[in-house]
Scaffold this active site. Structure first.
Site, PDB file in Angstrom:
ATOM      1  N   CYS A   2       0.848  -1.191   0.000  1.00  0.00           N
ATOM      2  CA  CYS A   2       0.000   0.000   0.000  1.00  0.00           C
ATOM      3  C   CYS A   2       0.885   1.242   0.000  1.00  0.00           C
ATOM      4  CB  CYS A   2      -0.943   0.087   1.198  1.00  0.00           C
ATOM      5  SG  CYS A   2      -2.068  -1.292   1.324  1.00  0.00           S
ATOM      6  N   ARG A  27       3.655  -0.223  -4.981  1.00  0.00           N
ATOM      7  CA  ARG A  27       3.446  -0.814  -3.653  1.00  0.00           C
ATOM      8  C   ARG A  27       2.127  -1.586  -3.559  1.00  0.00           C
ATOM      9  NH1 ARG A  27       6.828   1.528   0.059  1.00  0.00           N
ATOM     10  NH2 ARG A  27       5.530   0.717   1.724  1.00  0.00           N
ATOM     11  N   TRP A  73      -2.876  -2.669  -1.640  1.00  0.00           N
ATOM     12  CA  TRP A  73      -2.595  -4.098  -1.886  1.00  0.00           C
ATOM     13  C   TRP A  73      -3.405  -4.824  -0.827  1.00  0.00           C
ATOM     14  CZ3 TRP A  73      -0.569  -8.418   0.569  1.00  0.00           C
ATOM     15  CH2 TRP A  73      -0.188  -9.474  -0.266  1.00  0.00           C
ATOM     16  N   ASN A  99      -1.441   1.855   5.782  1.00  0.00           N
ATOM     17  CA  ASN A  99      -0.575   0.826   5.195  1.00  0.00           C
ATOM     18  C   ASN A  99      -0.107  -0.055   6.341  1.00  0.00           C
ATOM     19  OD1 ASN A  99       1.468  -0.638   3.929  1.00  0.00           O
ATOM     20  ND2 ASN A  99       2.944   1.035   4.057  1.00  0.00           N
ATOM     21  N   GLY A 100      -0.415  -1.354   6.278  1.00  0.00           N
ATOM     22  CA  GLY A 100       0.002  -2.259   7.356  1.00  0.00           C
ATOM     23  C   GLY A 100      -1.136  -3.193   7.715  1.00  0.00           C
ATOM     24  N   GLU A 484      16.828 -17.405  -9.759  1.00  0.00           N
ATOM     25  CA  GLU A 484      16.409 -16.030 -10.047  1.00  0.00           C
ATOM     26  C   GLU A 484      15.765 -15.944 -11.433  1.00  0.00           C
ATOM     27  OE1 GLU A 484      15.821 -13.511  -8.431  1.00  0.00           O
ATOM     28  OE2 GLU A 484      15.925 -11.827  -9.815  1.00  0.00           O
ATOM     29  N   LYS A 488      11.957 -14.673 -12.008  1.00  0.00           N
ATOM     30  CA  LYS A 488      11.620 -13.547 -12.905  1.00  0.00           C
ATOM     31  C   LYS A 488      10.539 -13.972 -13.884  1.00  0.00           C
ATOM     32  CE  LYS A 488      12.821 -11.028 -11.223  1.00  0.00           C
ATOM     33  NZ  LYS A 488      13.570 -10.720 -10.075  1.00  0.00           N
ATOM     34  N   GLU A 491       7.051 -14.533 -12.161  1.00  0.00           N
ATOM     35  CA  GLU A 491       6.352 -13.366 -11.603  1.00  0.00           C
ATOM     36  C   GLU A 491       5.833 -12.408 -12.662  1.00  0.00           C
ATOM     37  OE1 GLU A 491       8.452 -10.892  -8.735  1.00  0.00           O
ATOM     38  OE2 GLU A 491      10.296 -11.017  -9.855  1.00  0.00           O
ATOM     39  N   HIS A 507      17.041 -36.444  -9.902  1.00  0.00           N
ATOM     40  CA  HIS A 507      16.347 -36.957  -8.710  1.00  0.00           C
ATOM     41  C   HIS A 507      14.863 -36.605  -8.718  1.00  0.00           C
ATOM     42  CE1 HIS A 507      20.125 -38.226  -6.993  1.00  0.00           C
ATOM     43  NE2 HIS A 507      20.631 -37.049  -7.301  1.00  0.00           N
ATOM     44  N   LYS A 606       5.702  -4.245  -4.530  1.00  0.00           N
ATOM     45  CA  LYS A 606       7.158  -4.102  -4.458  1.00  0.00           C
ATOM     46  C   LYS A 606       7.700  -4.321  -3.046  1.00  0.00           C
ATOM     47  CE  LYS A 606      11.058  -2.935  -6.489  1.00  0.00           C
ATOM     48  NZ  LYS A 606      11.628  -3.981  -7.351  1.00  0.00           N
TER      49      LYS A 606
HETATM   50  C1  AGP Z   1      11.593  -9.764  -6.798  1.00  0.00           C
HETATM   51  O1  AGP Z   1      11.473  -9.760  -8.173  1.00  0.00           O
HETATM   52  C2  AGP Z   1      10.382  -9.907  -6.043  1.00  0.00           C
HETATM   53  N1  AGP Z   1       9.349  -9.068  -6.470  1.00  0.00           N
HETATM   54  C3  AGP Z   1      10.464 -10.213  -4.565  1.00  0.00           C
HETATM   55  O2  AGP Z   1      10.821 -11.555  -4.493  1.00  0.00           O
HETATM   56  C4  AGP Z   1      11.408  -9.409  -3.647  1.00  0.00           C
HETATM   57  O3  AGP Z   1      12.734  -9.676  -3.984  1.00  0.00           O
HETATM   58  C5  AGP Z   1      11.129  -9.781  -2.189  1.00  0.00           C
HETATM   59  O4  AGP Z   1       9.820  -9.425  -1.871  1.00  0.00           O
HETATM   60  C6  AGP Z   1      12.093  -9.152  -1.219  1.00  0.00           C
HETATM   61  O5  AGP Z   1      11.990  -7.759  -1.216  1.00  0.00           O
HETATM   62  P1  AGP Z   1      13.099  -6.858  -0.566  1.00  0.00           P
HETATM   63  O6  AGP Z   1      14.370  -7.098  -1.313  1.00  0.00           O
HETATM   64  O7  AGP Z   1      12.596  -5.461  -0.753  1.00  0.00           O
HETATM   65  O8  AGP Z   1      13.227  -7.247   0.868  1.00  0.00           O
END
Ligand code: AGP
Length: 611
Positions: A2, A27, A73, A99-100, A484, A488, A491, A507, A606
């Site tokens: 948020c 956010r 969010w 927010n929270g 990673e 990517k 997501e 395995h 984010k």
């Molecule tokens: C990354 O592409 C993601 N959106 C997510 O995994 C992110 O890395 C994770 O939420 C951690 O966030 P931070 O680095 O702000 O702590």
């Protein structure tokens, strides 16, 4: 999650708030709303993105020099008009954005319902504004005191802004566990979840601390603790520039951020490496240089992409400094009574510096006596502030929800830390330090070369836009790169993808391989090259489609793989920095061709400020 924005001053609040909400949309983007004070309080809210709110308010009265806005969010209550913020008290006198999470909202709601309160939404936030209303009705105290008393009853995390029809010239803001910045102008104040909505109006900001409440009029700011003690705020000067927050001609922030990597990595190393002397200087952790000489173990905590950077660091630190490293998901670490003592150094990695699980894991490690090093991107965020020491990544604002330049900047900082530790412990010879640092210094140039693969990667991407699954394989430090790459892709393109250590394939995951399965393999020339070649053969024997990331000039893998993407040769420890780039481009192009919103993928936000 948020985003919140507030304004009080002499300008029209609406354009400031709406622009701010666009900047904070990373956010959360389930719904958005505003409250504007113009004689009365006008509240507009709408499910969907901020642009939906703009459409909805096209012909509405948007006047007012005081206002607040929210982009959501969803946690409690589905994304909908009625669950959008601002939420109001029963008598519609008070409005709140939040927010929270109010964790004890259930019991509070029950008590308030029995006292006659009727709720209009399913949110935890609405409970808080009813609580404030209830305290005021009951005690006849002024709003400031009612807010303070209510916050003393709340369990959970919040950054809130409150407006009241009775106090049209005041905003009340408070924080605990969720970020909040106050911009200080001349006869005006700004409030936001981060500095991005503020930057074009003022560079002077105050980071509100946990358990502080700010009472803000256009010409007056009073900050008190939740215990009613007046606080003296410190005004910071922002280093952020406006152009860092814009797309700069790129179609998406994600692409811009991928292309920014040569610069962001350079910025990250600036003033920290001296290749001719074979020296790394990290001012942020230098007071722990002695401790690093004798340390027995390092524990790394992080989430998501930052956790992948932690896995890369495990290889780097063990290889360079010979210190055993454990890498933990912050969300698991915090709930399993970990064995940590004052002898340990805990490295917490976070782009945003606000991730709730990482923060809670830090607090736990601190309680157990560990020293915390924060590796963060956002200057002044909560994690650097609760860490004992640390190193900023200086990648600049990352707006795309999928982390790209922040990851490579994290890996760069962690590489510097590993070499710094090696320097302190004498585990690398001086001549090796010189050669490593000279090569590290040249990494931005090599990343530029990786970016030249873009058109080729795009044409490969076009072949896989209808794939339903992907496998990513790597060995050694290529394994976190594979993880990673898979993260990517899933997501931003919503294609199911898994990262695996190449040797583990046999395995289990090998059962998935058939002529439909694309398998991305990190097959650069390093210590596990021969082994990876065998793994590629295993995939090919089962008719899988191999897309291999190879070292420039490679011929052996080229003969076996269906597609190859060449990256420059480099020392093995720098491989993750280079091999990641074509994987970022691959996911980006696949997602764009599938028509996905790469900057704001569904269901994500984010900063994950809820657990
Ligand atoms: C990354 O592409 C993601 N959106 C997510 O995994 C992110 O890395 C994770 O939420 C951690 O966030 P931070 O680095 O702000 O702590």
């Amino acid at each position: 999650m948020c985003g919140i924005v507030g304004y009080i001053g002499y300008r029209d609040a609406w354009p400031i708030i709406i622009k701010g909400l666009h900047r904070l949309e990373y956010r959360g983007y389930d719904s958005a709303g505003v409250a504007l004070m113009d004689g009365t309080m006008n509240i507009y809210k709408k499910a969907g993105k901020v642009s939906e709110l703009e459409l909805f308010t096209e012909n509405k009265n948007k006047s007012g020099f005081t206002g607040m806005g929210h982009t959501r969010w969803a946690t409690h209550g589905a994304p909908s008009d009625r669950n959008s913020h601002p939420h109001t008290s029963g008598d519609n006198r008070l409005a709140i954005i939040h927010n929270g999470i109010i964790e004890n909202y259930g019991s509070l709601k029950e008590a308030l319902t029995s006292r006659g309160h009727i709720f209009k939404s399913d949110t935890d936030t609405e409970v808080l504004i009813h609580l404030i209303e209830d305290i005021q009705e009951e005690t006849k105290l002024d709003l400031r005191e009612a807010v303070r008393l209510a916050l003393n009853e709340v369990i959970g995390a919040y950054a809130i802004v409150i407006m009241s029809k009775d106090e049209p010239d005041e905003l009340i803001a408070a924080r605990k566990g969720s970020p909040m910045v106050i911009g200080v102008g001349n006869n005006e104040y700004f409030i936001a979840s981060d500095a991005s909505p503020i930057i074009e109006y003022t560079k002077n900001v105050i980071y509100l601390n946990d358990n502080e409440i700010a009472y803000i009029k256009r010409d007056q700011l009073l900050i008190k603790s939740i215990d009613n003690v007046v606080q003296t705020p410190y005004i910071h000067e922002l280093e952020l520039e406006l152009e860092m927050l814009e797309k700069g001609g790129y179609e998406h922030f994600m692409l811009k951020e991928i292309y920014e990597q040569p610069r962001s990595i350079r910025d990250c190393m600036r003033g920290r490496i001296y290749p001719e002397q074979g020296l790394v200087q990290l001012g942020g952790i230098k007071e722990y240089a002695e401790k690093l000489k004798n340390i027995d173990r390092i524990v790394i905590i992080a989430c998501g992409t930052s956790w992948h950077a932690g896995l890369v660091a495990e290889y780097l630190i063990e290889e360079c400094a010979r210190i055993p490293v454990e890498v933990e998901y912050a969300s698991e670490f915090r709930y399993r009574n970990p064995i940590i003592s004052e002898k340990d150094i805990v490295i917490a990695i976070s782009q945003s510096g606000e991730t709730a699980d990482t923060m809670a894991a830090i607090e736990l490690a601190k309680e157990k006596g560990a020293t915390i090093f924060g590796v963060c991107n956002v200057v002044g965020a909560s994690i650097p502030r609760i860490s004992h020491a640390g190193v900023y990544t200086h990648a600049g604002p990352e707006i795309g929800v999928a982390s790209t330049k922040a990851f490579t900047a994290q890996v760069t900082v962690l590489t510097l830390m590993a070499i710094y530790m090696a320097q302190q412990r004498g585990t690398i010879t001086q001549s090796k330090l010189i050669s490593l640092l000279s090569e590290l210094d040249n990494i931005p140039v090599l990343i530029e070369k990786c970016l030249l693969t873009n058109d080729h990667v795009k044409s490969i991407a076009s072949k896989f836009i209808n794939s339903r699954n992907f496998l990513f394989l790597g060995r050694g430090s290529g394994f976190p790169v594979a993880l990673e790459g898979a993260l990517k892709l899933k997501e931003i393109s919503y294609i199911h993808a898994e990262g695996y250590p190449a040797a583990e394939m046999k395995h289990g995951p090998i059962a998935l391989i058939d002529e439909e399965m694309p398998v991305v393999v990190i097959a650069t020339k390093n210590s596990s090259y021969e082994k990876v070649i065998s793994n590629i053969q295993e995939v090919k024997a089962r008719k899988g489609i191999v897309i291999a990331i190879v070292t420039e000039g490679d011929t052996a893998v080229k003969k076996m793989a269906d597609y190859t993407i060449e990256i420059p040769d480099a020392e093995e420890i720098f491989l993750p920095l280079l091999a990641t780039v074509p994987l970022q481009l691959l996911s980006y192009h696949i997602a764009v061709m599938r028509g996905c919103n790469v900057d704001q993928p569904r269901n994500l936000a984010k900063s994950v400020t809820v657990e």
